[in-house]
Design an enzyme around this catalytic site. Structure first.
Site, PDB file in Angstrom:
ATOM      1  CG  ASP A 212      -1.646  -1.313   1.410  1.00 16.26           C
ATOM      2  OD1 ASP A 212      -2.528  -1.604   0.592  1.00 16.26           O
ATOM      3  OD2 ASP A 212      -1.310  -2.054   2.357  1.00 16.26           O
TER       4      ASP A 212
ATOM      5  CD  GLU B   5      -1.199  -3.271  -6.831  1.00 12.38           C
ATOM      6  OE1 GLU B   5      -2.080  -3.887  -6.196  1.00 12.38           O
ATOM      7  OE2 GLU B   5      -1.404  -2.168  -7.362  1.00 12.38           O
TER       8      GLU B   5
HETATM    9  O1  TRH Z   1       4.690  -6.059   0.763  1.00 12.15           O
HETATM   10  P1  TRH Z   1       3.717  -6.645  -0.188  1.00 12.15           P
HETATM   11  O2  TRH Z   1       3.286  -8.009   0.092  1.00 12.15           O
HETATM   12  O3  TRH Z   1       2.514  -5.704  -0.263  1.00 12.15           O
HETATM   13  C1  TRH Z   1       1.139  -5.828  -0.492  1.00 12.15           C
HETATM   14  C2  TRH Z   1       0.355  -5.617   0.757  1.00 12.15           C
HETATM   15  O4  TRH Z   1       0.369  -6.812   1.480  1.00 12.15           O
HETATM   16  C3  TRH Z   1      -1.036  -5.234   0.431  1.00 12.15           C
HETATM   17  O5  TRH Z   1      -1.835  -5.140   1.571  1.00 12.15           O
HETATM   18  C4  TRH Z   1      -1.595  -6.204  -0.533  1.00 12.15           C
HETATM   19  O6  TRH Z   1      -2.881  -5.939  -0.778  1.00 12.15           O
HETATM   20  C5  TRH Z   1      -0.736  -6.125  -1.747  1.00 12.15           C
HETATM   21  O7  TRH Z   1       0.572  -6.565  -1.411  1.00 12.15           O
HETATM   22  C6  TRH Z   1      -1.248  -6.890  -2.911  1.00 12.15           C
HETATM   23  O8  TRH Z   1       4.348  -6.631  -1.685  1.00 12.15           O
HETATM   24  P2  TRH Z   1       4.610  -5.440  -2.703  1.00 12.15           P
HETATM   25  O9  TRH Z   1       3.356  -4.903  -3.253  1.00 12.15           O
HETATM   26  O10 TRH Z   1       5.588  -5.944  -3.648  1.00 12.15           O
HETATM   27  O11 TRH Z   1       5.307  -4.296  -1.852  1.00 12.15           O
HETATM   28  C7  TRH Z   1       6.620  -4.379  -1.398  1.00 12.15           C
HETATM   29  C8  TRH Z   1       7.302  -3.031  -1.523  1.00 12.15           C
HETATM   30  O12 TRH Z   1       8.561  -3.080  -0.864  1.00 12.15           O
HETATM   31  C9  TRH Z   1       7.580  -2.644  -2.961  1.00 12.15           C
HETATM   32  O13 TRH Z   1       7.382  -1.255  -3.127  1.00 12.15           O
HETATM   33  C10 TRH Z   1       9.057  -2.972  -3.133  1.00 12.15           C
HETATM   34  C11 TRH Z   1       9.564  -2.653  -1.782  1.00 12.15           C
HETATM   35  N1  TRH Z   1      10.828  -3.277  -1.386  1.00 12.15           N
HETATM   36  C12 TRH Z   1      11.888  -2.462  -1.071  1.00 12.15           C
HETATM   37  O14 TRH Z   1      11.776  -1.221  -1.183  1.00 12.15           O
HETATM   38  N2  TRH Z   1      13.044  -3.017  -0.645  1.00 12.15           N
HETATM   39  C13 TRH Z   1      13.219  -4.364  -0.550  1.00 12.15           C
HETATM   40  O15 TRH Z   1      14.316  -4.818  -0.157  1.00 12.15           O
HETATM   41  C14 TRH Z   1      12.124  -5.194  -0.902  1.00 12.15           C
HETATM   42  C15 TRH Z   1      12.274  -6.681  -0.825  1.00 12.15           C
HETATM   43  C16 TRH Z   1      10.950  -4.620  -1.299  1.00 12.15           C
END
Ligand code: TRH
Length: 377
Positions: free
Chosen positions: A17, A273
Site C-alpha cells: 500500500d 503488487e
Molecule cells: O509487501 P507486499 O506483500 O505488499 C502488499 C500488501 O500486502 C497489500 O496489503 C496487498 O494488498 C498487496 O501486497 C497486494 O508486496 P509489494 O506490493 O511488492 O510491496 C513491497 C514493496 O517493498 C515494494 O514497493 C518494493 C519494496 N521493497 C523495497 O523497497 N526493498 C526491498 O528490499 C524489498 C524486498 C521490497
C-alpha cells in the site's frame, strides 16, 4: 497555481500500500509538477521505504512530496483538487464533507488493486454517485490499453537496459549491498510470503548441475528458509551453502536499489503488487507469489495474469511457467516444473523482455491519472 493532490494510504499490512502510493506520489511531483500530500496512517512502514524520514513528524517533505501523518481524530483542512483514496481506504468523514462543501469541485478517485481480470477494463473510470452528491471514480491499474496502466517512470527502461549492459555497474551495485557473485551461478532474488513450496524448490536448486545464488531480502519467507537450512540464526549478510545452492540474506533496501537488484538477477521471485510490477520492468523471468485472499479469489487473479502473460510462448514453455507458478502459489512440489522451466529458459528470458517492452508501450499509471483529471475538468 499547481494543481494539488491528496493521496490517502492506509497501511493494511506489508509494504504494497505504501510502496505504490509513495512511488506514485513521487512520480506525480517529479514529472507532472503537481503538489502532493501523502497521508499515511503508519509512518513506521513508510520509514522502511524511506529511511531518512522521521516516523514522529506530523508533516515533512521527502523527495518533493509532503508526507502527512494521517491524524486521528481528523483535523479540518481544505481538500485538494484531486483526492485519491488508495485501495478503497476509508476517507475521514469530515474530509469528505469538506470535499462536498468546497466551492471548486474535487475529483475523487478510488485507486484499486492491480488485476489482470477481464472485467477491469469495463469498470475502469466508472463513476459511483455518493450519498452527499459527490461522484467517486474507480481507477484500475492494469496490463491492457483499456485500464489505467502500470506505474513506470519515463527513464526506467533506458536506465535498466544501460545497467544490464554494464557489467562494472552491476558488480559495483552488488558489492554495495555486500554480494559477491558466485562464478557461473544463476542469480535469483527471493521476496515472498511464507510458502510451503519453498523447501522443494531449494532441494531442486541444491541438487542442480548449475550453481544458484539466492539473494533473500529480510522478510516473511525467512522463517521457511530457517527451517529448510535447519538454522534459525540468519542475520543480514549471512551466507550459507547447501550443495549447488548459495544463499545470502540481504537487508531490506530502498526501492531504487531493489530495482537494481531485480535488474541484476536471472530470475526474480516477487510478491503482492509493486515488486511484481517492478520485476516485469526488469525484463527477466519472474515468479509471482500473489497476495492470498479469502475463498481463493487470488487464484483467479493469478490465472488471469498467466493467461495474458503466456501469449506468445510455445505450449511447452507456457505450461512449464504456469505449472511452476501454480505450484509456488499452492504450496506444492516444485522440482518437476522447475526442470521444465529450465528446459525452456532461453525462450522464457526472451519472452520476459518482450512482455516488458509491450507493457512499456502503454501509457503509465501516473500519466493516465493526470489525463483523467484534465479530461474531467
Ligand atoms: O509487501 P507486499 O506483500 O505488499 C502488499 C500488501 O500486502 C497489500 O496489503 C496487498 O494488498 C498487496 O501486497 C497486494 O508486496 P509489494 O506490493 O511488492 O510491496 C513491497 C514493496 O517493498 C515494494 O514497493 C518494493 C519494496 N521493497 C523495497 O523497497 N526493498 C526491498 O528490499 C524489498 C524486498 C521490497
Amino acid at each position: 497555481m499547481r494543481p494539488t493532490w491528496d493521496i490517502f494510504c492506509s497501511v493494511v499490512d506489508n509494504y504494497g500500500d505504501i510502496g505504490v502510493t509513495w512511488r506514485l506520489a513521487r512520480q506525480l511531483v517529479a514529472e507532472h509538477k503537481v503538489a502532493v500530500r501523502l497521508w499515511v496512517d503508519d509512518l513506521g512502514a513508510f520509514v522502511r521505504l524511506c529511511p531518512q524520514a522521521n516516523p514522529e513528524a506530523a508533516q515533512q517533505l521527502q523527495q518533493g512530496v509532503e508526507i502527512r501523518q494521517w491524524p486521528a481524530p481528523w483535523q479540518p483542512l481544505e481538500p485538494a483538487d484531486v483526492v485519491i483514496e488508495a485501495f478503497a481506504c476509508q476517507l475521514p468523514e469530515a474530509y469528505v464533507a469538506a470535499m462536498a462543501a468546497r466551492p471548486a469541485k474535487v475529483l475523487w478517485l478510488n485507486l484499486e488493486y492491480l488485476s489482470a481480470e477481464d472485467w477491469v477494463e469495463g469498470c475502469h473510470g466508472l463513476p459511483s454517485l455518493q450519498s452527499n452528491g459527490l461522484q467517486k471514480f474507480f481507477f484500475f491499474p492494469g496490463f491492457t490499453a483499456g485500464s489505467g496502466g502500470l506505474l513506470r517512470e519515463p527513464e526506467l527502461l533506458a536506465q535498466r537496459q544501460a545497467f544490464q549492459a554494464d557489467q562494472a555497474a552491476r558488480d559495483a551495485f552488488l558489492c554495495s549491498i555486500g554480494v559477491e557473485p558466485v562464478a557461473g551461478a544463476r542469480l535469483i532474488s527471493l521476496f515472498a510470503y511464507e510458502n510451503k513450496a519453498l523447501a522443494s524448490w531449494l532441494d531442486a536448486l541444491a541438487a542442480d548441475s548449475q550453481p544458484s545464488q539466492l539473494l533473500v531480502p529480510e522478510g516473511r519467507i525467512l522463517a521457511d528458509l530457517h527451517v529448510w537450512l535447519g538454522d534459525g540464526s540468519l542475520p543480514v549478510g549471512a551466507t550459507r551453502q547447501r550443495g549447488q545452492l548459495h544463499i545470502q540474506v540481504l537487508p531490506f533496501i530502498q526501492q531504487d536499489q531493489y530495482d537494481r537488484l531485480l535488474w541484476c538477477c536471472d530470475l526474480n521471485a516477487v510478491r503482492g503488487e509493486d515488486s511484481f510490477v517492478r520485476a516485469q520492468w526488469a525484463g527477466r523471468p519472474l515468479l509471482w507469489h500473489i497476495y492470498q485472499q479469502t475463498e481463493n479469489v487470488h487464484l483467479e487473479k493469478l490465472e488471469a495474469f498467466l493467461a495474458l502473460y503466456k501469449e506468445g510462448l510455445s505450449p511447452a514453455a507456457s505450461e512449464a511457467l504456469a505449472d511452476f507458478w501454480r505450484a509456488w502459489n499452492n504450496g506444492e512440489a516444485m522440482a518437476d516444473s522447475w526442470q521444465r522451466l529450465l528446459g525452456s529458459w532461453p525462450e522464457q528470458a526472451e519472452h520476459a523482455e518482450d512482455w516488458c517492452l509491450a507493457r512499456a508501450s502503454q501509457t503509465d499509471l501516473a500519466t493516465t491519472l493526470v489525463q483523467f483529471y484534465l479530461n474531467w475538468l
